[in-house]
Design an enzyme around this catalytic site. Structure first.
Site, PDB file in Angstrom:
ATOM      1  N   LYS A 194      -5.742   9.799 -10.397  1.00 14.66           N
ATOM      2  CA  LYS A 194      -6.657   8.826  -9.792  1.00 14.66           C
ATOM      3  C   LYS A 194      -7.817   9.535  -9.086  1.00 14.66           C
ATOM      4  CE  LYS A 194      -3.451   5.951 -11.150  1.00 14.66           C
ATOM      5  NZ  LYS A 194      -3.047   6.240 -12.510  1.00 14.66           N
ATOM      6  N   TYR A 221       3.809   0.903  -6.935  1.00 18.05           N
ATOM      7  CA  TYR A 221       3.380   0.896  -8.341  1.00 18.05           C
ATOM      8  C   TYR A 221       4.580   0.499  -9.226  1.00 18.05           C
ATOM      9  CZ  TYR A 221       2.189   2.903 -12.891  1.00 18.05           C
ATOM     10  OH  TYR A 221       1.989   3.101 -14.224  1.00 18.05           O
ATOM     11  N   ARG A 242       6.065  28.397 -16.976  1.00 17.84           N
ATOM     12  CA  ARG A 242       6.659  27.181 -16.388  1.00 17.84           C
ATOM     13  C   ARG A 242       6.851  27.401 -14.890  1.00 17.84           C
ATOM     14  NH1 ARG A 242      11.801  26.939 -16.649  1.00 17.84           N
ATOM     15  NH2 ARG A 242      11.989  27.328 -18.888  1.00 17.84           N
ATOM     16  N   ASP A 254       3.251   7.945  -0.574  1.00 20.34           N
ATOM     17  CA  ASP A 254       2.353   8.009  -1.732  1.00 20.34           C
ATOM     18  C   ASP A 254       0.940   7.723  -1.222  1.00 20.34           C
ATOM     19  OD1 ASP A 254       0.812   7.472  -3.997  1.00 20.34           O
ATOM     20  OD2 ASP A 254       2.500   6.629  -5.110  1.00 20.34           O
TER      21      ASP A 254
HETATM   22  O1  P1T Z   1       0.229   7.425 -13.915  1.00 27.44           O
HETATM   23  P1  P1T Z   1       0.792   8.549 -13.102  1.00 27.44           P
HETATM   24  O2  P1T Z   1      -0.126   9.705 -12.952  1.00 27.44           O
HETATM   25  O3  P1T Z   1       2.154   8.954 -13.559  1.00 27.44           O
HETATM   26  O4  P1T Z   1       0.940   8.005 -11.601  1.00 27.44           O
HETATM   27  C1  P1T Z   1       1.868   7.032 -11.224  1.00 27.44           C
HETATM   28  C2  P1T Z   1       1.410   6.336  -9.960  1.00 27.44           C
HETATM   29  C3  P1T Z   1       1.954   6.705  -8.755  1.00 27.44           C
HETATM   30  N1  P1T Z   1       1.567   6.125  -7.590  1.00 27.44           N
HETATM   31  C4  P1T Z   1       0.626   5.171  -7.577  1.00 27.44           C
HETATM   32  C5  P1T Z   1       0.220   4.535  -6.279  1.00 27.44           C
HETATM   33  C6  P1T Z   1       0.016   4.761  -8.766  1.00 27.44           C
HETATM   34  O5  P1T Z   1      -0.932   3.812  -8.715  1.00 27.44           O
HETATM   35  C7  P1T Z   1       0.412   5.358  -9.999  1.00 27.44           C
HETATM   36  C8  P1T Z   1      -0.177   4.952 -11.301  1.00 27.44           C
HETATM   37  N2  P1T Z   1      -0.876   3.738 -11.265  1.00 27.44           N
HETATM   38  C9  P1T Z   1      -1.533   3.162 -12.308  1.00 27.44           C
HETATM   39  C10 P1T Z   1      -1.564   3.672 -13.550  1.00 27.44           C
HETATM   40  C11 P1T Z   1      -2.218   1.899 -11.993  1.00 27.44           C
HETATM   41  O6  P1T Z   1      -3.089   1.446 -12.763  1.00 27.44           O
HETATM   42  O7  P1T Z   1      -1.917   1.328 -10.929  1.00 27.44           O
END
Ligand code: P1T
Length: 384
Positions: A201, A102, A50, A176
């Site tokens: 992403k 988001y 961890r 972000d």
């Molecule tokens: O899904 P996750 O890996 O937890 O990420 C969250 C997140 C954080 N910041 C941005 C700009 C994001 O677009 C996302 C996740 N977004 C999607 C799942 C979406 O389809 O927009």
């Protein structure tokens, strides 16, 4: 890695070295929960997985280097990374949050972190006067997306840094950078203290893992984030770390194509007479196109458009043949998303309407397929 290496070389090599045991060129996936200790307090820097794992070390080094950062801390998801940033604050602290983030980021702040005494103000961070008014003496964090999800609004990161300096505000500036990626935009160089990502992403790039990362040049913030990572435990797994390492080896190649395909599609959509609006920072018609050209190298792969007709949008959504109707973005394959019913369902209706997140809005994650096939797919769907 030397500091003179260029981005493409950094993508492929940073954070990695041949395996010390076998010479394996690719970083092994260290599936282990613990490490043998030679004697009490005698070990090789690894005690429990961890706390540290060599595969995760490699991806943390790689992602940090891509953003021009010294330190990287990888988490189990983008939201776990976001939460770690929020956990730098304490009860009674105030957060300024971009008004278009988001939906899951908003939900985390509004439904969870606020229960622990965090107060927040949402504001359009592209509006410096509004941002100035939102900052309070106990504001400890300004958290924003640029470009925003899904409206693709931009914030001038250097200007925000300048404002915080002018006000003498003790706030951390956290950006972000998921939508832009470090190929297109490097917020630390523009004055951000922290950059965070959903590695799910573009960084991973193949829609086959969930992850997140926070990077920084501050040893103090890195230490606090590593403490949170270990103490709260939302770590990126060895397998996911390896997948992201594989992904970033082609980040520069993929982003060139994402940028080019998306620009072509945005221009094609814009010349149509049957759409209400097209949102893309690379279009001359985007209200912040000048800032986009200054702050970004390319404009990334997300294009949103509004048909102005909710019923038509609903019909269209089911007719795509190449674009897959799905949440998420940033993979090599093209996706289409209806933010109101998918990614931004947790944002109150009134707030959505103010931002332009309407029932007739669609968001494209333009992949790296042949753009002619993508345009043909859009054309047939728009006719439906
Ligand atoms: O899904 P996750 O890996 O937890 O990420 C969250 C997140 C954080 N910041 C941005 C700009 C994001 O677009 C996302 C996740 N977004 C999607 C799942 C979406 O389809 O927009």
């Amino acid at each position: 890695m030397t500091t003179t290496q260029r981005f493409a070389t950094t993508c492929i090599h940073a954070g990695q070295q041949p395996d010390l045991l076998s010479g394996a060129l690719m970083t092994p996936v260290y599936f282990t929960s613990t490490y043998i200790q030679e004697g009490l307090n005698q070990h090789r820097g690894y005690e429990y997985a961890r706390t540290r794992n060599p595969t995760r070390d490699a991806v943390e080094g790689n992602l940090a280097a891509l953003e021009g950062a010294e330190f990287g801390v990888a988490f189990a998801s983008g939201l776990a990374a976001t939460q770690a940033v929020l956990e730098l604050l304490s009860s009674g602290d105030h957060l300024v949050l971009g008004d278009n983030v988001y939906g899951g980021t908003f939900r985390l702040v509004d439904k969870i972190m606020s229960r622990f005494g965090l107060t927040y103000t949402q504001v359009d961070t592209s509006d410096l006067a509004a941002l100035r008014a939102a900052i309070q003496p106990h504001t400890k964090l300004v958290m924003l997306e640029t470009p925003t999800n899904p409206m693709l609004g931009l914030t001038d990161i250097e200007a925000v840094r300048g404002l915080l300096k002018e006000l003498g505000a003790p706030a951390i500036l956290a950006v972000d950078n998921t939508f832009a990626t470090p190929f297109n935009q490097r917020p630390l160089e523009l004055g951000a203290d922290l950059v965070f990502h959903s590695t799910t992403k573009y960084l991973n790039g193949h829609s086959d893992s969930i992850g997140g990362v926070v990077v920084t040049n501050s040893a103090e913030l890195s230490e606090r984030l590593h403490f949170i990572q270990n103490a709260a435990g939302a770590i990126l797994s060895p397998m996911e770390s390896w997948l992201v390492l594989r992904g970033t080896k082609t980040l520069h190649l993929r982003m060139e194509r994402h940028n080019a395909n998306a620009l072509q599609i945005a221009r094609w959509l814009e010349q149509r007479k049957d759409l209400k609006s097209v949102y893309y920072p690379g279009l001359e018609s985007h209200p912040q196109h000048e800032l986009a050209k200054r702050q970004m190298k390319g404009f990334s792969g997300i294009v949103s458009f509004d048909t102005g007709d909710a019923e038509r949008t609903r019909r269209m959504a089911a007719t795509f043949k190449i674009f897959a109707l799905a949440e998420s973005l940033g993979g090599v394959e093209s996706l289409i998303c209806h933010p109101v019913s998918m990614t931004h369902g947790s944002v109150p209706e009134g707030d959505r309407a103010k931002l332009g997140i309407t029932d007739s809005l669609l968001r494209l994650s333009v992949g790296v397929e042949d753009v002619r096939d993508l345009i043909e797919d859009l054309e047939q769907a728009l006719k439906a």
